[in-house]
Motif scaffolding. Structure first.
Motif, mmCIF file in Angstrom:
data_model
loop_
_atom_site.group_PDB
_atom_site.id
_atom_site.type_symbol
_atom_site.label_atom_id
_atom_site.label_comp_id
_atom_site.label_asym_id
_atom_site.label_seq_id
_atom_site.Cartn_x
_atom_site.Cartn_y
_atom_site.Cartn_z
ATOM 1 N N LEU A 11 -0.294 0.540 -3.039
ATOM 2 C CA LEU A 11 -0.843 0.071 -1.768
ATOM 3 C C LEU A 11 -1.610 1.181 -1.060
ATOM 4 C CD1 LEU A 11 2.208 -2.055 -0.605
ATOM 5 C CD2 LEU A 11 -0.086 -2.946 -1.041
ATOM 6 N N GLN A 12 -1.046 2.368 -1.059
ATOM 7 C CA GLN A 12 -1.730 3.490 -0.408
ATOM 8 C C GLN A 12 -3.058 3.797 -1.083
ATOM 9 O OE1 GLN A 12 1.430 6.430 -0.545
ATOM 10 N NE2 GLN A 12 1.961 6.064 1.601
ATOM 11 N N SER A 14 -5.016 1.704 -2.321
ATOM 12 C CA SER A 14 -5.973 0.671 -1.920
ATOM 13 C C SER A 14 -6.280 0.721 -0.428
ATOM 14 C CB SER A 14 -5.425 -0.719 -2.277
ATOM 15 O OG SER A 14 -5.262 -0.861 -3.672
ATOM 16 N N VAL A 43 -5.071 -2.424 3.797
ATOM 17 C CA VAL A 43 -5.154 -3.107 2.499
ATOM 18 C C VAL A 43 -5.353 -4.595 2.760
ATOM 19 C CG1 VAL A 43 -4.032 -3.466 0.260
ATOM 20 C CG2 VAL A 43 -3.498 -1.422 1.607
ATOM 21 N N GLU A 47 -5.938 -7.915 -2.111
ATOM 22 C CA GLU A 47 -5.463 -6.721 -2.814
ATOM 23 C C GLU A 47 -3.936 -6.692 -2.876
ATOM 24 O OE1 GLU A 47 -8.997 -3.487 -1.822
ATOM 25 O OE2 GLU A 47 -7.500 -3.943 -0.279
ATOM 26 N N GLN A 48 -3.310 -7.110 -1.810
ATOM 27 C CA GLN A 48 -1.837 -7.156 -1.801
ATOM 28 C C GLN A 48 -1.314 -8.198 -2.783
ATOM 29 O OE1 GLN A 48 0.025 -6.870 2.306
ATOM 30 N NE2 GLN A 48 -2.143 -6.954 2.849
ATOM 31 N N ILE A 51 -1.440 -6.679 -6.232
ATOM 32 C CA ILE A 51 -0.357 -5.712 -6.427
ATOM 33 C C ILE A 51 0.990 -6.417 -6.552
ATOM 34 C CG2 ILE A 51 0.897 -3.828 -5.281
ATOM 35 C CD1 ILE A 51 -1.888 -2.955 -4.156
ATOM 36 N N GLU A 73 1.583 -3.807 5.486
ATOM 37 C CA GLU A 73 1.191 -4.295 4.153
ATOM 38 C C GLU A 73 2.305 -4.135 3.136
ATOM 39 O OE1 GLU A 73 -2.741 -2.587 5.871
ATOM 40 O OE2 GLU A 73 -0.600 -2.163 5.983
ATOM 41 N N VAL A 74 3.158 -3.139 3.325
ATOM 42 C CA VAL A 74 4.299 -2.982 2.412
ATOM 43 C C VAL A 74 5.276 -4.137 2.613
ATOM 44 C CG1 VAL A 74 6.222 -1.493 1.726
ATOM 45 C CG2 VAL A 74 4.013 -0.477 2.331
ATOM 46 N N THR A 77 3.697 -7.301 1.118
ATOM 47 C CA THR A 77 3.727 -7.270 -0.353
ATOM 48 C C THR A 77 5.127 -7.555 -0.870
ATOM 49 O OG1 THR A 77 1.867 -5.714 -0.419
ATOM 50 C CG2 THR A 77 3.239 -5.861 -2.391
#
Length: 240
Positions: A11-12, A14, A43, A47-48, A51, A73-74, A77
C-alpha cells in the motif's frame, strides 16, 4: 505466509502525497469534522482492490491488524480482504467467523466509504435469510457509522425487492441530525423507488414534509421534474 507488513508495504508503495492531501480534505479529517484525525497514504480504491486480491489468503490475525490500523487505506484493504474471503467461501462456519470479525471491528469502520463498500455485501448477504435484529440494534446506536451500517446493509435486500427493513430503519433515522445519515437514507429510498415507485411514494406521502431536505432530494432524484417540485414545496399536499 502473508504478513501484515507485506500488505502495508504494498500500500505504501502505491501511495501518493498529492492524493493523500486530497483524500484528507475529501474525508473531512480536520478538527471537529466527522473523520477527524484519520490518516491517508493516497492509494485509490481500485489499487486497494488489486492489493486485496493479491493478499486474499491473509489469515484472520493479519486482517484484524489491518482493520485496526490508523491508516485509512490499510483499514479498507483489510475489510476488502475479509469481504473477498467471505464471498469466495460458502461454508457456513467460515462465514460466521467473517461476520464475527466484521462486527468486532466496528470501532474501526469509521468513515462512510469503509461502511458503503463492505456492509451490504457481507452483513446483507449473511442476514438475507436470518433474523435482522442486529440492524435495529445498530440503528439505535449512538455511533454514526453503526447507524449508517444499519441502513446501507439493506441495499442487499432492496435489490431483491425486499423493502421491509429498509423502510422501517429509514423511519427510525428520519429525524437524525447528521447529513451523512440523511444521504444514506435518501440513497436507499431512491433504490426502493427504482424497484417499485409506488412503495416509495406510499412511504413518502405521510413523511416528506418532515424529512430533511437532503434526504428527500436523494429519495426523489429519479422522479419527473414536476413531481420533484411538488415534494420539495413543503406546504404542498401530495395526493397521488
Amino acid at each position: 505466509m502473508v504478513t501484515t507488513q507485506q500488505i502495508i508495504d504494498a500500500l505504501q508503495a502505491s501511495g501518493n502525497p498529492e492524493k493523500s492531501a486530497h483524500l484528507s480534505r475529501f474525508f473531512k479529517t480536520a478538527k471537529g469534522q466527522y473523520g477527524e484525525g484519520d490518516l491517508f497514504l493516497g492509494v485509490t480504491v481500485p489499487e486497494q482492490r488489486t492489493i486485496a486480491r493479491q493478499f486474499r489468503d491473509a489469515n484472520f490475525p493479519v486482517i484484524r491488524e489491518l482493520i485496526a490500523s490508523p491508516w485509512h487505506e490499510v483499514r479498507l484493504t483489510g475489510l476488502l480482504i475479509l469481504l473477498e474471503q467471505f464471498t469466495k467461501n460458502k461454508q457456513e462456519e467460515f462465514r460466521q467467523s467473517c461476520v464475527d470479525l466484521y462486527l468486532a471491528s466496528l470501532p474501526y469502520i469509521n468513515n462512510w466509504d469503509l461502511v458503503d463498500l463492505t456492509c451490504y455485501k457481507l452483513l446483507g448477504v449473511w442476514l438475507n435469510n436470518r433474523q435482522r435484529d442486529l440492524l435495529y440494534q445498530l440503528a439505535h446506536s449512538s455511533n454514526l457509522w453503526e447507524q449508517r451500517i444499519s441502513i446501507v446493509t439493506c441495499m442487499h435486500f432492496v435489490r431483491q425487492r425486499d423493502f421491509r427493513d429498509c423502510l422501517a430503519i429509514s423511519g427510525l433515522l428520519l429525524d437524525h441530525p447528521h447529513d451523512l445519515i440523511h444521504k444514506a437514507v435518501g440513497w436507499l429510498l431512491r433504490e426502493v423507488g427504482k424497484k417499485d415507485r409506488q412503495v416509495l411514494t406510499d412511504f413518502l406521502k405521510p413523511r416528506y414534509s418532515q424529512m430533511p431536505r437532503t434526504m428527500l432530494r436523494y429519495a426523489i432524484e429519479h422522479f419527473p421534474e414536476n413531481e420533484r417540485k411538488k415534494y420539495l414545496k413543503k406546504d404542498n399536499q401530495i395526493t397521488k
